[in-house]
Design an enzyme around this catalytic site. Structure first.
Site, short mmCIF file in Angstrom:
data_model
loop_
_atom_site.label_atom_id
_atom_site.label_comp_id
_atom_site.label_asym_id
_atom_site.label_seq_id
_atom_site.Cartn_x
_atom_site.Cartn_y
_atom_site.Cartn_z
N GLU A 173 41.95 31.84 44.74
CA GLU A 173 40.96 32.51 43.87
C GLU A 173 39.92 33.20 44.74
OE1 GLU A 173 39.72 28.87 41.67
OE2 GLU A 173 40.90 29.68 40.01
N CYS B 220 36.38 26.13 33.46
CA CYS B 220 35.07 26.55 33.97
C CYS B 220 34.52 27.79 33.28
CB CYS B 220 35.15 26.80 35.47
SG CYS B 220 36.47 27.91 35.96
#
Lengths: 641, 641
Positions: free
Chosen positions: B311, B405
């Site tokens: 990521e 998240c």
């Protein structure tokens, strides 16, 4: 220690049984020698440096220690990844094929020592996989990830190689005990496990074991594993099935997806099953999948798998150059799959595929020294590339990896390379790949022995000198690669992308010459391959080229080079460079680098692009030879002026 | 249950202390209202749908259950990722800011109920993080991955929001106990741990807690965490430090790298430390890093982080469209960092950045309904894209994620959005973002209240009506975005990329008009951004546009569209479409799709590219609105004819 005469002269890797539904029959490695050029150089360092150092790495990394603990000869905990044994098996396979090429006492002694260790580590009932054993992972409880059958598959391949390459059967005994255990354990029968391994390879291994032993149950189990895929097993473990090649039944799949190595290993194993069971439907499905892969998911280098995430195939036409994953193992699996499809179909395109993958995407995975490796094989490395971990190409090549699947996979592939060069049966010999050496084909009318004289791929002339000839008419078929427009055989024009044939009675002293034109060519891609819009690749014969920084004009940063697609192209053999390579020169220019004062890389499209600073001659080297002078900026696809 | 008057009118998120070295002072959310247009619509669904459904998801996914177990009120094992608590904290923060916008009994009751649960779960000594507690992970033994300080940081932010938004101090009490425990535990003192969390955020949280409580030790610890990075701590845990923003000291870093959310959260936290400690050197380093990010590692959408793998940020200019990761959380962290840099430097470019990220890369992360999310925000989705997992854009938006998240991060951002619109102090008011509503600035000479009347970003006229005026001269500064060439303020030309100022004595009834030209423009990129070679992006005002399949001519597959960069461009407001959007029309063509019979996507560069099949009008929608009609082929960068 007695050195046995290797029996490797009868069969190589992936040798179909007599009943198999194949059009071509491989010539065993012992019937083919390569004694010069690129492949001989590669094989020499593989034997002299890679295989001995590989054994040291297996000691150092703890793979052999794991087996010693499992055998009760040492104490401690398992080290390394769950599939650590498989690297040992691949090394054993490499050593076996290498022994078949040329017997060597130490090579045999090392094999037998490790074989004995494996036998000692094996459980009573045949189960064998040291890391799960030592970590007390309940057997087959986590097959999506435990790699227990993956390790078994590699062990089977090693055992078969040991028989074929050295004539010894010790590892085969271990393999048979393990395979019998698997046959008893897996299937639809009462009390049996309906499970598949998250990482295919056991399918290939079982079929080869069937071919070697004649035990039909091994083929049946391989077939069962192939058919069980896509029936929800991996999802039953709460895992997403795409990655594991378990989303659709293999007969219904129309392309490849998920983890690239898994996908191509499965394709190869399923092809083995298809030819041994005479399953035309399965073979046709595999052909469709292979074609889709080639048409939409393969790099020009032959590289497979465009994503780092999941080491996986991307969507169709998703082929980024900088982040190409193109794992070395995927190129190896691609070769294995293509080889099986070639035997089954006899289509030249599969031999073209093998050549493209071997000479580019695969060979780039190993240094000229034979002992430094790339795990991933991108088609571009930028100036400011940052190395984050051991797989990062920006590191340059590495002598080993924490996940060390690639190095021993390279070793076994190079050691068995002669097995992929030719096929023969009846009164026909087919040549698929070209390298200087000899090809000895036992035909119905006697032996046809050819001396192959060539500097291919530096030069396109392949002269076949008859050194021994059979009685009667013989057909000699030679592959004319799809790029070889204008090729001639014995002076006659032949069609590119097919096998050109000469049928006649050969006599000792005859010479047949195949001439493949190696004019430098520029290649472009389907517009859907967004990553290469406005760029071309340089190719010459079977080799894909790359611009690497050290060969460019002073101050001409690779990132800022442009090629003139209408400019002159020339080639030049450079004996002094990278072990001897033919370089390509092209006309181009340098454009200005980024404006250091810019706040953003984006601006009005009405602003004309920066004008070239100056014209330069670009120099390209074969892609396989890059990163042998440290990690350097490199690109295969060059933007046009 | 007593509903308190929210105290949220005094401070919003990231409110520098009086001593902080900042040039701008935020106006609290309570001083700004937005009552129409895009942001009001977004805030309405956030309040009405997202926040209530978010609470249900936290119940369903087990986050709240974990706390109940930790509090001894339930039995069982922890569910979900190690950082599951942080989603609860982010939801609490959203609820607090939402309460400050408009008090609501249930909103407060839910907050207090969860706050009480957190207090009950908290250990004697202040430690609090339910999943590690339940899984019996030894405290701080695995900080690169355990997210213990990450969860603490989000708790601190939530506690500060609760005080500022509701006036209640219950969560602040929990936060202070936890923070005091951290102060006692971490540092260079004897017996203290010299460790940092693998995921920054505690830095921002501690500084905010310092701002709220005045406890200097919290600021000191935040500063210590910032300075400890890059000193080998993560490597000491045998992990590669790049991913964790721990490879170099933050003062020495010249760009961003590794996990994008980690990197920008650290940037924001370090900026908080820099302004509170008056550390000009640190601030200058952060400015350098931010500029490098903007210049080489940011998508035109404002998106940050080009790699799925880790990521993470890629190498400079590595900005693929199809595999853009551009996590929604990274856009949020980018806004937080840019906001702090804006306060510190007063530079318009940071407000431009906030707008670009909010209106494009961030807003694309949430559906028009407010309850369906994207975790990743690519700039292209191909026709044959395959959805592999819950983050895959090919799935379309999802109502929650196994790693959740993003959703509550979006909620807290939208709830506190009014906090990013304006700053004021002394005799000056600065407007950074434009939305219809009111801005009430308490200045030295009294209150300046403006009614903002605008249809921005659909239209470029922003009328500021004075509804209350202070004594004496006041400076009104309004941001003129960098793209707004030809803008006028009160009829006078003003410079794009700066703040235009009017200084005078304002009177009730005065109107000042800012006019921002919104002509559609085509954008191209630095040639080093290989992924967009030969393509342009469509922009209009602050909005980046995208071609999405449903808006195109029949049979015109998005993958095969080309734009005529010299063709006419027009816009049209479509009240009926996607909640009301201004669409853009451009001239272009359809080129043939791939040849299904082709064996490979590669061919001679001498073959001319396929000629367009027909001319078409292309219709583009704002990027943020894509994928609200199911997943559809889409692209931001359109190849030119």
């Amino acid at each position: 220690m007695t050195t046995l005469t290797p029996s490797g002269t009868t069969r190589g890797p992936a040798a179909p049984s007599d009943d198999a539904r194949v059009l071509l029959r491989p010539l065993a490695p012992g019937h083919v020698t390569i004694d010069g050029g690129l492949w001989a150089r590669t094989a020499d360092v593989n034997r002299a440096a890679a295989i001995p150092e590989g054994l040291e790495q297996l000691e150092k990394a703890g793979n052999l220690r794991n087996l010693e603990i499992a055998a009760g000869r040492a104490e401690g905990e398992a080290i390394g990844p769950i599939f650590a044994d498989s690297d040992v098996h691949k090394w054993l396979e490499a050593a076996a094929w290498e022994y078949a090429r040329e017997p060597d006492e130490k090579l045999l002694a090392d094999q037998l020592r490790i074989t004995e260790l494996l036998a000692a580590a094996q459980a009573e009932d045949g189960y064998l996989d040291s890391v799960p054993m030592l970590r007390k992972v309940p057997r087959y409880s986590d097959l999506p990830w435990s790699h227990e059958l993956y390790c078994a598959g590699h062990l089977f391949q090693a055992a078969v190689a040991q028989v074929r390459g050295t004539g010894r059967t010790e590892l085969l005994d271990v393999a048979v005990r393990l395979a019998d255990h698997l046959v008893a354990t897996f299937g639809d029968g009462e009390g049996q496990l309906r499970e598949v391994d998250g990482h295919p390879v056991v399918e290939m291994g079982l079929v080869e074991l069937y071919r070697e032993t004649g035990t039909r149950a091994y083929l049946d189990l391989a077939s069962w594993f192939v058919e069980a895929r896509g029936t929800g097993i991996i999802e039953g473990h709460d895992k997403a099935p795409t990655y594991f090649s378990d989303r659709v039944r293999i007969r219904e799949a129309t392309t490849v997806e998920g983890h690239a190595v898994r996908a191509v290993y499965l394709g190869a194993g399923a092809a083995d099953v298809a030819v041994e069971t005479g399953d035309a439907e399965l073979l046709a499905a595999l052909d469709t999948q292979y074609r889709a892969m080639e048409r939409t998911k393969q790099y020009v280098t032959g590289g497979l798998g465009s994503r780092w995430e999941g080491e996986s195939f991307g969507d169709p036409y998703e082929l980024p150059n900088d982040r190409a994953y193109a794992e070395t193992c995927a190129a190896i699996g691609g070769v294995q799959w293509a080889w099986r499809m070639l035997l089954a179909t006899g289509e030249a395109r599969y031999a073209d595929q093998i050549e493209r993958m071997l000479l580019n995407g695969f060979l780039a995975g190993v240094s000229l020294s034979g002992t430094e490796y790339f795990y991933v094989n991108p088609l571009q490395l930028r100036s400011d590339a940052h190395a984050e971990e051991d797989r990062s190409p920006a590191h340059g090549r590495r002598s080993w990896f924490s996940c060390a699947c690639c190095p021993p996979n390279i070793m076994r592939t190079v050691s068995s390379l002669t097995g992929y060069l030719a096929t023969a049966d009846g009164a026909s010999l087919q040549l698929h790949q070209y390298a200087p050496g000899t090809v000895t084909a036992p035909l119905d009318g006697g032996t046809l022995r050819l001396r192959v004289e060539t500097s291919y791929p530096d030069e396109g002339r392949v002269a076949l000198h008859v050194e021994e000839a059979p009685d009667g008419e013989t057909t000699l078929a030679v592959r004319v690669p799809a790029w070889a427009d204008g090729a001639t055989l014995a002076g006659e024009p032949v069609q590119a992308g097919t096998y050109a044939r000469v049928t006649r009675r050969f006599a000792v002293g005859d010479t047949v010459v195949l001439d493949l034109p190696l004019a430098v060519r520029l290649t472009s891609a389907d517009p859907r391959v967004d990553a290469v819009r406005g760029a071309v690749a340089i190719e010459r014969g079977p080799l894909v080229y790359a611009l690497e920084q050290p060969d460019q004009a002073e101050g001409a940063v690779v990132d800022d080079l442009r090629i003139d697609p209408a400019g002159a192209l020339s080639d030049e053999f450079r004996a002094d460079l990278l072990g001897g390579v033919t370089v390509v020169h092209a006309q181009g220019a340098v454009v200005p680098g980024p404006d250091a004062g810019a706040t953003t890389p984006y601006g009005p499209a009405t602003t004309p692009p920066p004008a070239p600073v100056r014209d330069v001659t670009l120099t390209a080297i074969p892609y396989y030879a890059w990163a042998n002078r440290g990690p350097q900026p490199m690109r295969v696809w060059v933007p046009t002026r």
